[in-house]
Design an enzyme around this catalytic site. Sequence first.
Site, PDB file in Angstrom:
ATOM      1  N   TYR A 240     -16.538 -30.970  56.545  1.00 42.33           N
ATOM      2  CA  TYR A 240     -16.209 -29.572  56.202  1.00 42.33           C
ATOM      3  C   TYR A 240     -15.554 -28.907  57.408  1.00 42.33           C
ATOM      4  O   TYR A 240     -14.515 -28.259  57.294  1.00 42.33           O
ATOM      5  CB  TYR A 240     -17.481 -28.822  55.780  1.00 42.33           C
ATOM      6  CG  TYR A 240     -17.260 -27.363  55.441  1.00 42.33           C
ATOM      7  CD1 TYR A 240     -16.415 -26.996  54.400  1.00 42.33           C
ATOM      8  CD2 TYR A 240     -17.900 -26.347  56.152  1.00 42.33           C
ATOM      9  CE1 TYR A 240     -16.215 -25.654  54.076  1.00 42.33           C
ATOM     10  CE2 TYR A 240     -17.707 -25.005  55.837  1.00 42.33           C
ATOM     11  CZ  TYR A 240     -16.869 -24.669  54.800  1.00 42.33           C
ATOM     12  OH  TYR A 240     -16.670 -23.340  54.487  1.00 42.33           O
TER      13      TYR A 240
ATOM     14  N   SER B 286     -11.338 -18.960  56.373  1.00 42.93           N
ATOM     15  CA  SER B 286     -11.821 -20.174  57.027  1.00 42.93           C
ATOM     16  C   SER B 286     -13.339 -20.113  57.052  1.00 42.93           C
ATOM     17  O   SER B 286     -13.983 -19.884  56.025  1.00 42.93           O
ATOM     18  CB  SER B 286     -11.213 -20.275  58.430  1.00 42.93           C
ATOM     19  OG  SER B 286     -11.727 -21.385  59.117  1.00 42.93           O
TER      20      SER B 286
ATOM     21  N   ASP C 219      -4.420 -24.486  40.632  1.00 40.93           N
ATOM     22  CA  ASP C 219      -5.355 -25.128  41.562  1.00 40.93           C
ATOM     23  C   ASP C 219      -4.590 -25.522  42.828  1.00 40.93           C
ATOM     24  O   ASP C 219      -3.748 -26.421  42.778  1.00 40.93           O
ATOM     25  CB  ASP C 219      -5.946 -26.376  40.880  1.00 40.93           C
ATOM     26  CG  ASP C 219      -6.908 -27.129  41.790  1.00 40.93           C
ATOM     27  OD1 ASP C 219      -7.077 -26.728  42.957  1.00 40.93           O
ATOM     28  OD2 ASP C 219      -7.487 -28.120  41.306  1.00 40.93           O
TER      29      ASP C 219
ATOM     30  N   LYS D 104     -11.728 -27.279  58.012  1.00 38.64           N
ATOM     31  CA  LYS D 104     -11.497 -25.892  58.437  1.00 38.64           C
ATOM     32  C   LYS D 104     -10.840 -25.821  59.830  1.00 38.64           C
ATOM     33  O   LYS D 104      -9.984 -24.978  60.066  1.00 38.64           O
ATOM     34  CB  LYS D 104     -12.823 -25.110  58.411  1.00 38.64           C
ATOM     35  CG  LYS D 104     -13.405 -24.903  57.010  1.00 38.64           C
ATOM     36  CD  LYS D 104     -12.551 -23.975  56.142  1.00 38.64           C
ATOM     37  CE  LYS D 104     -13.251 -23.563  54.854  1.00 38.64           C
ATOM     38  NZ  LYS D 104     -12.446 -22.685  53.993  1.00 38.64           N
TER      39      LYS D 104
ATOM     40  N   LYS E 198     -13.102 -19.358  32.033  1.00 44.56           N
ATOM     41  CA  LYS E 198     -14.343 -19.150  32.795  1.00 44.56           C
ATOM     42  C   LYS E 198     -14.208 -17.901  33.684  1.00 44.56           C
ATOM     43  O   LYS E 198     -15.131 -17.089  33.776  1.00 44.56           O
ATOM     44  CB  LYS E 198     -14.612 -20.399  33.651  1.00 44.56           C
ATOM     45  CG  LYS E 198     -15.944 -20.411  34.331  1.00 44.56           C
ATOM     46  CD  LYS E 198     -16.227 -21.798  34.930  1.00 44.56           C
ATOM     47  CE  LYS E 198     -16.992 -21.660  36.220  1.00 44.56           C
ATOM     48  NZ  LYS E 198     -16.211 -21.765  37.438  1.00 44.56           N
TER      49      LYS E 198
ATOM     50  N   THR F 298     -22.758 -15.726  48.378  1.00 46.11           N
ATOM     51  CA  THR F 298     -21.863 -16.107  47.271  1.00 46.11           C
ATOM     52  C   THR F 298     -22.435 -17.403  46.672  1.00 46.11           C
ATOM     53  O   THR F 298     -23.334 -18.017  47.272  1.00 46.11           O
ATOM     54  CB  THR F 298     -20.431 -16.382  47.773  1.00 46.11           C
ATOM     55  OG1 THR F 298     -20.431 -17.648  48.455  1.00 46.11           O
ATOM     56  CG2 THR F 298     -19.933 -15.305  48.728  1.00 46.11           C
TER      57      THR F 298
HETATM   58  N1  LIG Z   1     -20.184 -18.105  51.351  1.00 40.88           N
HETATM   59  C1  LIG Z   1     -20.242 -18.490  52.589  1.00 40.88           C
HETATM   60  O1  LIG Z   1     -21.321 -18.446  53.218  1.00 40.88           O
HETATM   61  C2  LIG Z   1     -18.997 -18.945  53.299  1.00 40.88           C
HETATM   62  C3  LIG Z   1     -19.056 -19.042  54.694  1.00 40.88           C
HETATM   63  C4  LIG Z   1     -17.923 -19.432  55.387  1.00 40.88           C
HETATM   64  C5  LIG Z   1     -16.757 -19.692  54.699  1.00 40.88           C
HETATM   65  N2  LIG Z   1     -16.702 -19.597  53.338  1.00 40.88           N
HETATM   66  C6  LIG Z   1     -15.415 -19.889  52.677  1.00 40.88           C
HETATM   67  O2  LIG Z   1     -15.122 -18.850  51.768  1.00 40.88           O
HETATM   68  C7  LIG Z   1     -14.217 -19.331  50.777  1.00 40.88           C
HETATM   69  C8  LIG Z   1     -14.678 -18.833  49.418  1.00 40.88           C
HETATM   70  O3  LIG Z   1     -15.964 -19.338  49.137  1.00 40.88           O
HETATM   71  P1  LIG Z   1     -17.115 -18.445  48.478  1.00 40.88           P
HETATM   72  O4  LIG Z   1     -18.186 -18.306  49.469  1.00 40.88           O
HETATM   73  O5  LIG Z   1     -16.547 -17.233  47.866  1.00 40.88           O
HETATM   74  O6  LIG Z   1     -17.669 -19.483  47.394  1.00 40.88           O
HETATM   75  P2  LIG Z   1     -17.440 -19.611  45.810  1.00 40.88           P
HETATM   76  O7  LIG Z   1     -18.024 -18.429  45.124  1.00 40.88           O
HETATM   77  O8  LIG Z   1     -17.922 -20.972  45.455  1.00 40.88           O
HETATM   78  O9  LIG Z   1     -15.861 -19.513  45.646  1.00 40.88           O
HETATM   79  C9  LIG Z   1     -15.009 -20.547  46.017  1.00 40.88           C
HETATM   80  C10 LIG Z   1     -13.780 -20.550  45.123  1.00 40.88           C
HETATM   81  O10 LIG Z   1     -12.978 -21.672  45.486  1.00 40.88           O
HETATM   82  C11 LIG Z   1     -12.507 -22.333  44.339  1.00 40.88           C
HETATM   83  N3  LIG Z   1     -12.866 -23.764  44.419  1.00 40.88           N
HETATM   84  C12 LIG Z   1     -14.096 -24.295  44.600  1.00 40.88           C
HETATM   85  N4  LIG Z   1     -14.042 -25.636  44.567  1.00 40.88           N
HETATM   86  C13 LIG Z   1     -12.749 -25.959  44.356  1.00 40.88           C
HETATM   87  C14 LIG Z   1     -12.069 -27.193  44.198  1.00 40.88           C
HETATM   88  N5  LIG Z   1     -12.703 -28.368  44.262  1.00 40.88           N
HETATM   89  N6  LIG Z   1     -10.746 -27.153  43.986  1.00 40.88           N
HETATM   90  C15 LIG Z   1     -10.083 -25.968  43.929  1.00 40.88           C
HETATM   91  N7  LIG Z   1     -10.680 -24.763  44.051  1.00 40.88           N
HETATM   92  C16 LIG Z   1     -11.995 -24.759  44.264  1.00 40.88           C
HETATM   93  C17 LIG Z   1     -13.195 -21.729  43.118  1.00 40.88           C
HETATM   94  O11 LIG Z   1     -12.197 -21.071  42.358  1.00 40.88           O
HETATM   95  P3  LIG Z   1     -11.979 -21.272  40.779  1.00 40.88           P
HETATM   96  O12 LIG Z   1     -13.247 -21.877  40.213  1.00 40.88           O
HETATM   97  O13 LIG Z   1     -11.737 -19.878  40.333  1.00 40.88           O
HETATM   98  O14 LIG Z   1     -10.798 -22.150  40.676  1.00 40.88           O
HETATM   99  C18 LIG Z   1     -14.170 -20.701  43.668  1.00 40.88           C
HETATM  100  O15 LIG Z   1     -14.047 -19.462  43.031  1.00 40.88           O
HETATM  101  C19 LIG Z   1     -14.208 -20.859  50.903  1.00 40.88           C
HETATM  102  O16 LIG Z   1     -12.982 -21.258  51.480  1.00 40.88           O
HETATM  103  C20 LIG Z   1     -15.378 -21.158  51.841  1.00 40.88           C
HETATM  104  O17 LIG Z   1     -15.141 -22.305  52.616  1.00 40.88           O
HETATM  105  C21 LIG Z   1     -17.809 -19.251  52.622  1.00 40.88           C
END
Ligand SMILES: NC(=O)c1ccc[n+]([C@@H]2O[C@H](COP(=O)([O-])OP(=O)(O)OC[C@H]3O[C@@H](n4cnc5c(N)ncnc54)[C@H](OP(=O)(O)O)[C@@H]3O)[C@@H](O)[C@H]2O)c1
Length: 278
Positions: A139, A125, A58, A143, A39, A174
């Site tokens: 959540y 975080s 993972d 964090k 994927k 994202t």
């Molecule tokens: N986007 C926001 O607004 C936001 C705000 C604050 C913090 N964050 C943090 O940013 C980080 C990255 O998130 P993102 O926004 O880039 O979202 P994303 O596109 O959904 O990416 C998250 C990644 O985490 C991995 N993941 C998701 N669920 C998982 C599970 N159950 N077990 C293991 N791995 C898992 C996936 O990797 P694979 O599928 O490649 O394994 C995915 O690529 C996260 O820690 C999130 O808490 C995001």
Amino acid sequence: MPHSTWLVTGASSGFGKSLALQALAAGFKVIATTRDVAKAQAEVPDFAARGGTWLGLDPGSEDAFEQFSKVSQEYGGIDVLVNNAGYAFIVRDQMNVNFYGPLRTVKACLPAMRSKGSGHIVLISSGAGFIARPGRSTYSASKFAIEAAHESLSYEVRPLGIKVLIVEPGAFRTPFSSRIRTPAQHEATGGYSKAYKDTPVGAMIQVMAAMRGPLPSAVKGDPEKAATAIIRAVVDGHDDYLRLPLGTDSVLALEDKIGQLQSDLEKTRAVCTAMDVD
Ligand SMILES: NC(=O)c1ccc[n+]([C@@H]2O[C@H](COP(=O)([O-])OP(=O)(O)OC[C@H]3O[C@@H](n4cnc5c(N)ncnc54)[C@H](OP(=O)(O)O)[C@@H]3O)[C@@H](O)[C@H]2O)c1
């Protein structure tokens, strides 16, 4: 080269993907982990052609420490570990991914960093790592907990030449919010008991439900800019700060929380400081 080998977890989308591609473009060796290599290859078709390496790992799996230890050994030690993989939010398993996952990878990568006397650990975080909004308790708990571990770690490893950076993004564009998982048994009620309907819990759950569709314009953060800022902080150094809040929304929310903490202290100071034995 002090930052030559990067390991980014959960790199098939969002921040992880942007970080992995930008670190590669900056000339670093990048090992990107994902739960599903096929994927990930489809999501980022030219990653391998540009010199990146996909590994099917993972951080949430029970044997992640052993798996990531092997990777650290095979690549002669990781210089920059980015703990990015994570998700939200009302599910017990997220503690396993968002809290135990980074602990496993840190433990696996630290021995080589200690031997080299250098290294960088980056935790993605959230503003939710400092602020607990209604309806987002678990959540935030995951964090807050992993931020505590990294804050403590930062003091432990600083004398050994290893740095820690805690990144606290606000709302970024994202796929994160579209992947929010809620317990199936609550879906029928909209995710909360009736009594919370007209309270902040109901309002928050509605906001979250709306996020599953196309991203609202209020979500303004650009993950590419976040990746650039994170790489810059690692490469240029950040000796005088531990936390990097990203996005105006995150900065304003943090200021608000700091104000609340200050106000609590002022209101309770006389009582709190009168606790010594007479
Ligand atoms: N986007 C926001 O607004 C936001 C705000 C604050 C913090 N964050 C943090 O940013 C980080 C990255 O998130 P993102 O926004 O880039 O979202 P994303 O596109 O959904 O990416 C998250 C990644 O985490 C991995 N993941 C998701 N669920 C998982 C599970 N159950 N077990 C293991 N791995 C898992 C996936 O990797 P694979 O599928 O490649 O394994 C995915 O690529 C996260 O820690 C999130 O808490 C995001």
